[in-house]
Each structure stands twice: as structure tokens, then as C-alpha cells.
Design a protein around this motif. Structure first.
Motif, PDB file in Angstrom:
ATOM      1  N   LEU A   7     -98.770 -53.102 -15.970  1.00 49.41           N
ATOM      2  CA  LEU A   7     -97.435 -52.543 -16.234  1.00 49.41           C
ATOM      3  C   LEU A   7     -96.573 -53.278 -17.279  1.00 49.41           C
ATOM      4  O   LEU A   7     -96.076 -52.546 -18.172  1.00 49.41           O
ATOM      5  N   LEU A   8     -96.457 -54.496 -17.047  1.00 50.04           N
ATOM      6  CA  LEU A   8     -95.555 -55.662 -17.736  1.00 50.04           C
ATOM      7  C   LEU A   8     -96.403 -55.562 -19.077  1.00 50.04           C
ATOM      8  O   LEU A   8     -95.551 -55.429 -20.242  1.00 50.04           O
ATOM      9  N   GLU A   9     -97.670 -55.562 -19.208  1.00 54.81           N
ATOM     10  CA  GLU A   9     -98.077 -55.609 -20.638  1.00 54.81           C
ATOM     11  C   GLU A   9     -97.843 -54.337 -21.428  1.00 54.81           C
ATOM     12  O   GLU A   9     -97.432 -54.156 -22.596  1.00 54.81           O
ATOM     13  N   ALA A  10     -97.852 -53.289 -20.638  1.00 58.05           N
ATOM     14  CA  ALA A  10     -97.734 -51.770 -21.131  1.00 58.05           C
ATOM     15  C   ALA A  10     -96.273 -51.692 -21.836  1.00 58.05           C
ATOM     16  O   ALA A  10     -95.928 -51.070 -22.693  1.00 58.05           O
ATOM     17  N   ALA A  11     -95.543 -52.527 -21.302  1.00 58.92           N
ATOM     18  CA  ALA A  11     -93.966 -52.592 -21.675  1.00 58.92           C
ATOM     19  C   ALA A  11     -93.725 -53.548 -22.712  1.00 58.92           C
ATOM     20  O   ALA A  11     -92.488 -53.878 -22.830  1.00 58.92           O
ATOM     21  N   GLY A  12     -94.717 -54.069 -23.144  1.00 64.37           N
ATOM     22  CA  GLY A  12     -94.572 -55.214 -24.282  1.00 64.37           C
ATOM     23  C   GLY A  12     -94.637 -56.650 -23.840  1.00 64.37           C
ATOM     24  O   GLY A  12     -94.209 -57.452 -24.703  1.00 64.37           O
ATOM     25  N   THR A  13     -94.931 -56.936 -22.537  1.00 59.72           N
ATOM     26  CA  THR A  13     -94.648 -58.295 -22.000  1.00 59.72           C
ATOM     27  C   THR A  13     -95.935 -59.209 -22.789  1.00 59.72           C
ATOM     28  O   THR A  13     -97.165 -58.738 -22.356  1.00 59.72           O
ATOM     29  N   PRO A  14     -96.053 -60.438 -23.238  1.00 59.30           N
ATOM     30  CA  PRO A  14     -97.089 -61.060 -23.474  1.00 59.30           C
ATOM     31  C   PRO A  14     -97.870 -61.369 -22.149  1.00 59.30           C
ATOM     32  O   PRO A  14     -97.207 -61.625 -21.159  1.00 59.30           O
ATOM     33  N   THR A  15     -99.263 -61.468 -22.198  1.00 59.02           N
ATOM     34  CA  THR A  15     -99.854 -61.658 -21.034  1.00 59.02           C
ATOM     35  C   THR A  15     -99.355 -62.783 -19.977  1.00 59.02           C
ATOM     36  O   THR A  15     -99.256 -62.722 -18.891  1.00 59.02           O
ATOM     37  N   PRO A  16     -99.409 -63.981 -20.814  1.00 60.78           N
ATOM     38  CA  PRO A  16     -98.899 -65.035 -19.785  1.00 60.78           C
ATOM     39  C   PRO A  16     -97.590 -64.896 -19.025  1.00 60.78           C
ATOM     40  O   PRO A  16     -97.396 -65.208 -17.881  1.00 60.78           O
ATOM     41  N   PHE A  17     -96.696 -64.174 -19.662  1.00 62.41           N
ATOM     42  CA  PHE A  17     -95.243 -64.048 -18.843  1.00 62.41           C
ATOM     43  C   PHE A  17     -95.475 -63.038 -18.040  1.00 62.41           C
ATOM     44  O   PHE A  17     -94.941 -63.005 -16.952  1.00 62.41           O
ATOM     45  N   ALA A  18     -96.457 -62.051 -18.323  1.00 62.28           N
ATOM     46  CA  ALA A  18     -96.506 -60.863 -17.327  1.00 62.28           C
ATOM     47  C   ALA A  18     -97.323 -61.435 -16.081  1.00 62.28           C
ATOM     48  O   ALA A  18     -96.891 -61.132 -14.980  1.00 62.28           O
ATOM     49  N   ARG A  19     -98.123 -62.352 -16.327  1.00 62.00           N
ATOM     50  CA  ARG A  19     -98.888 -62.988 -15.131  1.00 62.00           C
ATOM     51  C   ARG A  19     -98.012 -63.781 -14.125  1.00 62.00           C
ATOM     52  O   ARG A  19     -97.897 -63.765 -13.115  1.00 62.00           O
ATOM     53  N   GLU A  20     -97.018 -64.517 -14.837  1.00 64.35           N
ATOM     54  CA  GLU A  20     -95.830 -65.205 -14.280  1.00 64.35           C
ATOM     55  C   GLU A  20     -95.140 -64.432 -13.190  1.00 64.35           C
ATOM     56  O   GLU A  20     -94.871 -64.600 -11.963  1.00 64.35           O
ATOM     57  N   VAL A  21     -94.677 -63.137 -13.991  1.00 65.64           N
ATOM     58  CA  VAL A  21     -93.803 -62.251 -13.338  1.00 65.64           C
ATOM     59  C   VAL A  21     -94.631 -61.696 -11.936  1.00 65.64           C
ATOM     60  O   VAL A  21     -94.258 -61.542 -10.753  1.00 65.64           O
ATOM     61  N   ALA A  22     -95.712 -61.173 -12.333  1.00 69.77           N
ATOM     62  CA  ALA A  22     -96.531 -60.522 -11.213  1.00 69.77           C
ATOM     63  C   ALA A  22     -96.780 -61.208 -10.104  1.00 69.77           C
ATOM     64  O   ALA A  22     -96.865 -61.119  -8.971  1.00 69.77           O
ATOM     65  N   ARG A  23     -97.429 -62.723 -10.306  1.00 69.87           N
ATOM     66  CA  ARG A  23     -97.621 -63.520  -9.257  1.00 69.87           C
ATOM     67  C   ARG A  23     -96.252 -63.725  -8.462  1.00 69.87           C
ATOM     68  O   ARG A  23     -96.412 -63.879  -7.131  1.00 69.87           O
ATOM     69  N   ASN A  24     -95.252 -64.078  -9.028  1.00 69.88           N
ATOM     70  CA  ASN A  24     -93.828 -64.227  -8.350  1.00 69.88           C
ATOM     71  C   ASN A  24     -93.765 -63.061  -7.308  1.00 69.88           C
ATOM     72  O   ASN A  24     -93.306 -63.403  -6.313  1.00 69.88           O
TER      73      ASN A  24
END
Lengths: 353, 353
Positions: B17-34
Motif C-alpha cells: 500500500l505504501l509503495e503504491a502511494a509513492g513511498t520508497p521501499t526502505p521507508f515503506a518497510r520501516e512503517v509497515a514493521r512498526n
């Protein structure tokens, strides 16, 4: 009843007693000022009456009045200090000086102290750091009188949390709170005054059941602030003090009213130099705005003002600076007895209003 | 009812979802894990449901998913960071990395972040510092929904206090508490569940009178922990976050459920390298002793065990790792809708027990 003492006279008296007990003058001055600070602010449990316990501990060799301790090691912005059973205010003055130096050099400084004694009101030390332009946090552990949430066995102390900020002492945020709902001595007082009940949330009976019966509370347990959260905060303080400093833990800790072993608490000092984050005047302006917004918020039903941490104590201090520090006859008798036994000039009284 | 999702699948879904909203993968991974960390520990208010708000804020340009911010300046052991409205977990990962580096170099490190977004569960960040061998403290301010003691006007947020210590995540002290008696969403839940009353101490009505009436509480105010002490702690957090960072204060702060302006909260990270105070294994042994003494104390009447902060959440995490994270149909529908609107593969469900 209703006799009072000026802060200057109380400081003179404290210094004289400590010197007579073998304390070097600079240490005696720190201790006396720290205790007068407690009395001035209305925190009489942390005022001159502590001195009688200190003197007993000196007499039993549990407090070493000539000791000021030394750093075990210093690295970067931290220092592990050994307080060597010196007077709590003497060693804390050293620790705060180190924390202030570290914060000035590195932006932040942390000092732990083990084998330490009662340092009086924590607010005195947080202000010592604030007066140097730093946010100051001062924590200490204490004799085990508080049971963890869901327990009936005391495992830690009232473990206070204290923070001061740079800016004028007379109009600032100054937090100094035990992590119990109320200080233990409010329950003692209710008992002494034969009040049948205390408010809910203050205490538990000896089996850990919440109680509002004063006698049950007196023979029971002081309740942690808000239950499990207060326990969490107390453990946080315990970790930053005894665990991190390498100091005495749990049952190893003595008590100020007992003389079988040294008190041996641990202290934690954190100084943060606000000027490394933003200009000092900008920090003070932002603090002033925060405090004004809090004080300016609409009072709840039943109240006519909103206070900030430290406001009640400053009001008492103004009153006591103007009219003297009031003492009960019992307290005055105990102080008089100490004066006689140490051969120092008794307290000069002024009449209270 | 009672459908569940594995943590791996939930993380996959969040990243997509975050990537689809334009989030770079490393940031998306931090957010999702959190967020998965929040759900795993049973803190669902800080779980994947926050992502729907994040996505709304991204859509309105209030969160900049490609931004990670930058240090405004670094001096000695401190760093003032500008989070530049990046995703809270992306900027907090940077800030914790800096705090860890500073603590490793200087024994202690302090990082403030302004113009920041919701960083999920504070415990995630305190553990990030603990995993590096540091005592980690993470604080943040929040939307103004809490009135100061004696006031009826909200002036600050739930302002959590959080601390983690080095040692095994599965058996350690991990404190993460709002400075209110309970989290606001427990009052919302009681209201949604049509429970007529809530326990004393949780809330006040709109005039600031303490209330146990659920509807009055829902339309009223969340109570600070233990009254004036909880207010003092919340103000302590406010000073260390917004005042010190130079960030938004009071009414300048937005809300995660609103899209008129950025959330713009502030974060504070403190890392203390325990190895500069005593050997790491000695620290862990002392922690283990403290925790054992707390857990081993006699339970109060009505309880059969004594817990340490973090114990309840770890139990839930074990359960949810084994059986999946349960979601309500309403939550699943909202997540499904998000999947459709962003064109990502919907959540794969497993049957809950």
C-alpha cells in the motif's frame, strides 16, 4: 504553637550542627541550603528534620561527613560516580557540577552515583542544572516501601521523578513527584491526626487490597501512582539509578530511620544544554508561552485557577520568606535537643503570624 | 467473525500500500514493521489501522512519503533533526540511528525531531535503541485532547513515556504508557459497546468534573494519570519534545483524523550506552535480578501473579505469532477498500481460532 524561623537562621543552625558533627564547611553549607530549600517550599518532609537522621547516621559511621566521593570513570558525556557514603548534598553538588560540565561540553551529560545518601529535595538538584542553562532531570531510588502493582510485598521506593528548565526560578515549571499517588507521609499524618479515612487510590492494606481506612493504610502499603503505570515509572527510575550505577538494590538498601546499615541509594542526573538546540531566549520564550497557555486555560468546575508544577511551592516560599518557616513545638524541641548535645547555639525564633 | 492475518502477510500488505502511494521501499518497510509490531503486541490502536490515516495524509500532501528529513545541526552528543513531514517511522529510524551512533561515541545521545509525523508505538523505537545495547527512551507529543489538572480545556496530548533496556526482547522491561489514566480509545470503546459506566479516574465531563458516565466521558475529557502528577509528566514530555525541538506547540499541532494541516508533532530520543557504566553482562544480570524480584513478590489479594511492564504485550505477541492477528470485519473491509483503491493484492486471511 506557631513559632517560626527565618531561612537565614535555619541555614546558620544547620551548618553549625553539621560542623559540630565533623562536616567540612562547604559540605555543611550544601546540606543546610538543600534542607532549607525543602522547608521554604513547604516540603517539610525534606527539610531540616532530615538533619536529625543525618546526624544519627554520622554518629553510627553510616554517613561519612568528610567524604565527597569520586568519579569511578568518565567517558565522553557520561560519568559513573562513587558517592562513598558522603552526605547526599555534598556528593550531589559534585555530580551536578560534572553533569553541567559534560552538558556544556557535549550538549548533554549523564552522571550516576552509587553508595549515596539522601539528597533532600530532588528539585534542588534539577534547579542546580537549570541555573547553568540546562534542562535538569534528577532521579533517585529509595528504601523499599512500595509494592509493585498486583503485589503486596514492598520491592521499591517512592522513586521520584524531577525536572527543571532554564529560566527564572520564581516563575517556571519545576516537577518533583514521587511515583506513588501521594507521599507516604500524608498517610502518616492522617493517622497521627486520627482521621478515620483517606481518599481512594492512596493506599492498600497489608494484603494489597485498596483501602480508604487510615489505620489499614498506615499498617499497609503506599499505592503506586495510577496502579501499573506508577509501578512502571518507579521501575524506570530504579533502572536508571541502582541498576545502571551498580549500586545497592532491593533489600540491600537501608533506611534513613534505621541505623543497621548505610542508606546506600543511587542517584541519576541528566543535563541537556538547551542552547545547543535553539537560542536560550527562544527556549525561554517557548517555555513562557507553554506555561501561559496552561495557566490561561479555563478552570474545571469547582476550581478558579490552573496551576503548573512548582506553582504551589513557590507560593509557600514567598509566604515563608516573608513570615518565616513555621515549626511545631515537637520539631523545635527535637532541634533544641540536638543543639544542646552538639553544643551549638540554639535556633533563634521569630513569632509566626 | 474472527478472521486473522499472519504478521508476514500484514507487513507485505502494508509495504504494498505504501509503495503504491509513492513511498520508497526502505521507508515503506520501516512503517509497515512498526505497525505490525503494534498489532502483534495487542496495541491495535497503533497497528495497521493507522496506515489508513497515513494514506489520507499522503493524499492531502500533509505527509511527504519520499522525505526522510535531515539534521538541522549536530553538536557533541546531541542532534536537532528536522523530520520535514516524512513518514514518522522513516524519520524515527534515522533519528534512532543517530541517537545510537551518538551514544556509542559519547556514552549518551539525544535527538529531537520537529515537523514529525505519528511514529506508531513508541516501544518500537525504544527497542531500536535497546537492540544497540542502549537504554532507550522515546517520547512524543500529540494532538491536544487532554486538559491540565484543574482545567477543562485540552492543552496537550496523551504524551507517552517509553523506555526499553538492553537484553532479550522476549523477557525484559518495556514501558510504553500514555500520561493519561487510560488511553483515550478505551473510553471510545466503552461508548461503542454501550457500556453505561467506566471506572473512576478515567475521565471528566466537558466541564472538567470527574465522571464515570460513559457518554459524559465520551463527550468530555480524558483524565491525566493520577491528576496533577500526570499533568506534570505530560508537560515534562511536552518540554522535551515540542519546546526543545522548536516544533509546533498547542493549537499548531494537527490531528491524524483531520486533514486541514500536517500533524507536526515532535519526538525526543535518548540513548544511554550501558557498557560505559558497567559491563553489558553485568547490566543484564542486574536487570534479570530486578525483574525476578518484582515477578517473585507475593501477589496482592485477588491476584495470582505480579507482572513487569511489557509482560502483557509479550504474551499477546506469542499468541498472535502462533495464531495470527485477529481483525474485525469492519477493519478488514476498510483495509480491503484501501487495497482496491491502490490496486494492491488484498490481505490474505487465515482463520482465527
Amino acid at each position: 504553637m506557631g513559632q517560626a524561623v527565618t531561612p537565614e537562621e535555619l541555614e546558620r543552625f544547620g551548618i553549625a550542627l553539621l560542623e559540630a558533627a565533623g562536616t567540612p564547611t562547604p559540605f555543611a553549607r550544601e546540606v543546610a541550603r538543600n534542607l532549607v530549600f525543602g522547608n521554604l517550599r513547604g516540603v517539610d518532609s525534606h527539610g531540616i528534620r532530615l538533619l536529625l537522621y543525618y546526624l544519627e547516621h554520622i554518629r553510627h559511621g553510616l554517613i561519612v561527613p568528610t567524604a565527597v566521593g569520586e568519579p569511578l570513570h568518565e567517558f565522553g558525556a557520561i560519568c559513573a560516580y562513587d558517592a562513598a557514603f558522603g552526605l547526599g548534598a555534598a556528593t550531589s553538588a559534585e555530580c551536578c557540577a560534572i553533569a553541567n560540565r559534560l552538558a556544556s561540553t557535549h550538549g548533554v551529560g549523564v552522571v550516576t552515583a552509587r553508595r549515596a545518601n539522601h539528597f533532600g529535595a530532588a528539585a534542588f538538584w534539577a534547579r542546580r542544572m537549570a541555573d547553568a542553562g540546562h534542562i535538569g532531570l534528577a532521579f533517585c531510588n529509595a528504601s523499599t516501601i512500595v509494592a509493585p502493582w498486583q503485589s503486596k510485598e514492598p520491592r521499591f521506593g517512592t522513586n521520584p521523578i524531577c525536572m527543571a528548565v532554564p529560566g527564572p526560578y520564581e516563575d517556571s515549571f519545576l516537577l518533583d513527584m514521587a511515583t506513588t499517588t501521594v507521599a507516604a507521609n500524608r498517610i502518616f499524618k492522617a493517622f497521627q491526626n486520627n482521621e478515620p479515612s483517606i481518599p481512594a487510590g492512596w493506599a492498600a492494606d497489608k494484603d494489597g487490597r485498596p483501602t480508604t481506612d487510615t489505620k489499614e493504610a498506615y499498617n499497609g502499603l503506599v499505592a503506586p501512582l495510577g496502579g501499573y503505570k506508577g509501578t512502571g515509572l518507579a521501575v524506570m527510575v530504579e533502572i536508571l539509578t541502582s541498576v545502571l550505577s551498580g549500586g545497592a538494590m532491593g533489600a540491600e538498601i537501608g533506611g534513613i530511620r534505621y541505623t543497621e546499615k548505610p542508606l546506600s541509594v543511587s542517584h541519576f542526573f541528566l543535563a541537556i544544554d538547551v542552547r545547543r538546540f535553539l537560542p536560550a531566549d527562544e527556549f525561554e520564550a517557548r517555555m513562557a508561552r507553554l506555561v501561559a497557555e496552561l495557566r490561561g486555560s479555563a478552570p474545571a468546575a469547582g476550581y478558579d485557577e490552573v496551576l503548573v508544577a512548582g506553582d504551589p511551592e513557590i507560593r509557600i516560599e514567598r509566604e515563608r520568606r516573608a513570615h518565616g518557616i513555621p515549626f511545631s513545638d515537637a520539631d523545635l524541641a527535637a532541634l533544641h535537643e540536638a543543639a544542646l548535645s552538639f553544643g551549638v547555639e540554639p535556633l533563634q525564633l521569630k513569632n509566626a503570624r
